[in-house]
Scaffold this active site. Structure first.
Site, PDB file in Angstrom:
ATOM      1  N   HIS A   1       0.840  -1.202   0.000  1.00  0.00           N
ATOM      2  CA  HIS A   1       0.000   0.000   0.000  1.00  0.00           C
ATOM      3  C   HIS A   1       0.866   1.240   0.000  1.00  0.00           C
ATOM      4  O   HIS A   1       1.843   1.327   0.723  1.00  0.00           O
ATOM      5  CB  HIS A   1      -0.905   0.008   1.234  1.00  0.00           C
ATOM      6  CG  HIS A   1      -1.751   1.241   1.324  1.00  0.00           C
ATOM      7  ND1 HIS A   1      -2.903   1.385   0.592  1.00  0.00           N
ATOM      8  CD2 HIS A   1      -1.589   2.386   2.018  1.00  0.00           C
ATOM      9  CE1 HIS A   1      -3.431   2.579   0.853  1.00  0.00           C
ATOM     10  NE2 HIS A   1      -2.650   3.213   1.713  1.00  0.00           N
TER      11      HIS A   1
ATOM     12  N   ASP B   1     -14.983   2.804   8.979  1.00  0.00           N
ATOM     13  CA  ASP B   1     -13.929   3.724   8.547  1.00  0.00           C
ATOM     14  C   ASP B   1     -14.454   4.693   7.507  1.00  0.00           C
ATOM     15  O   ASP B   1     -14.170   5.886   7.560  1.00  0.00           O
ATOM     16  CB  ASP B   1     -12.739   2.943   7.973  1.00  0.00           C
ATOM     17  CG  ASP B   1     -11.723   3.896   7.370  1.00  0.00           C
ATOM     18  OD1 ASP B   1     -11.157   4.686   8.139  1.00  0.00           O
ATOM     19  OD2 ASP B   1     -11.525   3.873   6.143  1.00  0.00           O
TER      20      ASP B   1
ATOM     21  N   ARG C   1     -14.693  12.990   9.604  1.00  0.00           N
ATOM     22  CA  ARG C   1     -13.433  13.661   9.943  1.00  0.00           C
ATOM     23  C   ARG C   1     -13.081  14.708   8.892  1.00  0.00           C
ATOM     24  O   ARG C   1     -12.543  15.769   9.211  1.00  0.00           O
ATOM     25  CB  ARG C   1     -12.310  12.629  10.073  1.00  0.00           C
ATOM     26  CG  ARG C   1     -12.411  11.811  11.364  1.00  0.00           C
ATOM     27  CD  ARG C   1     -11.511  10.583  11.308  1.00  0.00           C
ATOM     28  NE  ARG C   1     -10.143  10.943  11.012  1.00  0.00           N
ATOM     29  CZ  ARG C   1      -9.286  10.197  10.318  1.00  0.00           C
ATOM     30  NH1 ARG C   1      -9.651   9.018   9.860  1.00  0.00           N
ATOM     31  NH2 ARG C   1      -8.074  10.617  10.092  1.00  0.00           N
TER      32      ARG C   1
ATOM     33  N   SER D   1      -7.308   4.074   9.874  1.00  0.00           N
ATOM     34  CA  SER D   1      -8.116   4.095   8.653  1.00  0.00           C
ATOM     35  C   SER D   1      -7.454   3.274   7.548  1.00  0.00           C
ATOM     36  O   SER D   1      -8.085   2.410   6.928  1.00  0.00           O
ATOM     37  CB  SER D   1      -8.302   5.558   8.215  1.00  0.00           C
ATOM     38  OG  SER D   1      -8.942   5.611   6.968  1.00  0.00           O
TER      39      SER D   1
ATOM     40  N   LYS E   1      -8.613  -0.965   6.213  1.00  0.00           N
ATOM     41  CA  LYS E   1      -8.940  -1.415   4.858  1.00  0.00           C
ATOM     42  C   LYS E   1      -7.980  -2.526   4.401  1.00  0.00           C
ATOM     43  O   LYS E   1      -8.394  -3.487   3.768  1.00  0.00           O
ATOM     44  CB  LYS E   1      -8.899  -0.226   3.893  1.00  0.00           C
ATOM     45  CG  LYS E   1     -10.162   0.630   4.019  1.00  0.00           C
ATOM     46  CD  LYS E   1     -10.076   1.927   3.244  1.00  0.00           C
ATOM     47  CE  LYS E   1      -9.157   2.898   3.948  1.00  0.00           C
ATOM     48  NZ  LYS E   1      -9.165   4.252   3.390  1.00  0.00           N
TER      49      LYS E   1
END
Lengths: 428, 428
Positions: A77, A156, A163, A178, A182
């Site tokens: 990621h 999330d 947020r 967050s 995922k």
């Protein structure tokens, strides 16, 4: 519970689970959630609280079961940067040594398209494959990419949207939770994170980037997933190409053995950690050497070809990169003075690419795969007045907004700047 | 704007006005308001921001126009304590030297009734008088009390309700702004604040009480109203009576010249500051002397009689206090050991009075004017085992919950405790 956090006390696991469940179901209202988020912004969360929050967000929705895939699945990621086409290199590279890569990706908003949009530059490439085809492709080719389906970490999604409008995005434990929620819902066994740092990254300073990296690695550890974070530089775009088809082109060139310094180096770095986590190699050095060899001997390129072919993509476009979508106009942006490139504001280059049509400003925008930006000069390069800094690949004859943005992104100075660091730190 | 405050920057007047207006109208949602309130909890507000917020809350609704009243109107506000009947003494006392007192009061929730409930202990007393009657009464008798009508500071009402459920009540500038917005909307020219401090007060420490007092005095100054704050002790109930009719009784006794030490002293203190602000006296000492004389010569009592009579109250009940409503049972709570009274937890005494029916736990509760509590011993008094500490005035033969609460409220020790301070500080 809001008051407890406000006063700097530790929240219990039950309290955090109660909150995530209640907020997802709607029994806890937005105004209490936003007050809690602001209290967390100021008070932070410790390792245990952050891990519990992340797990509760994973538990709020579906998780993807990848147990039908053989081998140790490593996910990768990136926190997001301009010109980041590392996935297209790392995927086949890791697959080329037998490590399964089962990637679920999104489209999202941004300067350029997401992973899926970029792959769709290749004619016929199909990202809407069934779970069975996906699993079968990974087992056969060790690599498949599909659009993300299923309701992953809905808590999330809901919290992030809140947020975003309550100035509580910039909290390291909340950002880390967050991202990790995922990733954890996506079913990988181990995770390598590419945490970008610098003017073109979400985290502008090394200190913040390191804090985020540590937080995510700790979440991974606490929740039983081996996680490594590489902190890499985003003070200029990665590689020379920014867009969709041209990013695929640059990635394929690396797979074909070309040496684009920063892009190749970072891809090998990330792939090395992934393959070590997958226990295919026993050391980073061993992994790096083997992977570099696979860039040179064509095995990584071959893995990419098989992957494209298996998902219906026109392999001719990969074999002959001139067949990829191209824009009609090529506008050169030239330097106005002699000197050295000292800075290239990555975010401005990204915005310039979006103006050309490479990205989405709103969800309904349609991406033009052929447009984009090619950098001709990067930080440290010498420049003469009148030399080309950048080529804009445009659908229109003029692109003044992009041209102005790109010009402003370059800082040219008289003396050679100090060398830039590409890989700042690795956090395990 | 949330982000600005979160980062500790000063908000502009326009931003604060925009927020208060938007929130009152509903264009700014609760979840953004609660996030802002939490950011203010952590970052605070400076004098200018607090004054602007207060003015914006005043401007969000109606303001009461008292210009038809002759003279300089001084309002008095207490932050709330147990046995606080100062208003019933100060009102006629100040009126007795010609200063107009035009008091709008509420009922509210609490251990005992509000100002209006206590006055309704007097048979026939009518608090629902028209604006014209109200103004006329003040001009004639210098004193009138009416139920608060009109939509005063609706922004404060809405924000307070939100703060209550998002752990953002305990912020000094927000508390100060909330109190002052209601006072400023009520139309007085000057304000004297009785800020309670101690175990029975909202602010438990002198430090907090002083911070709140300073903040409110600053708001007054910034918005052009002379404001004085007296910080007074609430580590035990004020006076000896807690309830409704019995509080009226004790107040009238003071007006008739009786010396209940703490209650008389505090009333004279507050009345002195009020009359100096109204420019009837040129110094505190001069005011104090003249007001004390009016307690002794019957003028203050006479002012109370005229006031009660003008609002339809049965004056016989004032002339003969035994005619005020009384409870059927009088339960004595006795000391179990010899010693000195060291502490009387005021809040517990208040709760015990509420159990008896003197206050409202919920909005729909009906107040019983006759019930209440009489303290027989206060801090510093000597006690012998078997002596009465407290008398519960009850409608029922037994009142075990109140008895237990009262017993636990008293701390009796062997040696004489140090003297208590009644008036801690005056902030101008």
């Amino acid at each position: 519970m809001i008051q407890k956090k406000r006063n700097g006390e530790e929240l219990t696991g039950e309290e955090i689970q109660f909150f995530v469940k209640g907020y997802t179901e709607g029994s806890i209202p937005d105004y209490q959630a936003s007050a809690l988020m602001m209290a967390i912004y100021f008070r932070g969360m410790n390792e245990k609280e952050t891990a519990t929050l992340t797990q509760a967000m994973v538990d709020s929705g579906e998780t993807i079961d990848l147990s039908a895939i053989e081998g140790h699945i490593v996910d990768k990621h990136s926190t997001g940067g301009v010109g980041d086409k590392v996935t297209f290199i790392v995927g086949p590279l890791v697959a080329s040594v037998g490590v399964p890569v089962a990637k679920m990706s999104g489209r999202g908003l941004g300067h350029t398209g997401g992973t899926l949009d970029k792959l769709e530059s290749i004619e016929g490439f199909n990202i809407e494959i069934s779970k069975d085809v996906f699993v079968n492709n990974v087992n056969t080719n060790k690599l498949a990419v599909a659009g993300q389906t299923g309701n992953l970490a809905p808590a999330d999604k809901k919290l992030y949207a809140l947020r975003d409008v309550t100035a509580t995005v910039d909290s390291i434990p909340l950002i880390a939770g967050s991202i990790m929620s995922k990733k954890l819902a996506s079913g990988a066994d181990s995770i390598v994170l590419d945490v970008k740092t610098g003017s073109g990254a979400f985290m502008k300073t090394l200190e913040e980037s390191e804090a985020l990296a540590k937080e995510m690695v700790n979440i991974g550890k606490n929740l039983g997933k081996n996680t490594v974070a590489v902190i890499s530089d985003m003070n200029q775009p990665l590689g020379y190409e920014v867009g969709n088809a041209n990013e695929i082109k640059e990635a394929v060139e690396i797979l074909q053995g070309k040496n684009v310094k920063d892009l190749r180096r970072l891809s090998l770095e990330i792939a090395s950690h992934m393959t070590v986590l997958a226990e295919v190699f026993s050391s980073y050095e061993e992994a790096y050497e083997a992977l570099e060899a696979n860039l040179e001997n064509g095995k990584a390129f071959e893995a990419f070809r098989s992957f494209v072919s298996a998902q219906g993509g026109n392999v001719e476009m990969i074999d002959d990169l001139t067949k990829l979508p191209k824009a009609d106009y090529h506008i050169e942006v030239k330097a106005e003075q002699d000197g050295y490139v000292a800075e290239i504001d990555a975010e401005s280059i990204g915005v310039a690419a979006m103006y050309l049509g490479a990205g989405r400003a709103t969800k309904d925008d349609v991406i033009n795969h052929g447009v984009g930006i090619t950098l001709k000069k990067k930080i440290g390069d010498t420049v003469k007045a009148g030399e080309t800094l950048v080529v804009l690949h445009s659908e229109k004859e003029t692109a003044n907004d992009s041209r102005d943005k790109v010009k402003a992104a370059y800082t040219i100075i008289e003396n050679a700047p100090t060398d830039t660091t590409l890989i700042h730190k690795v956090i395990k």
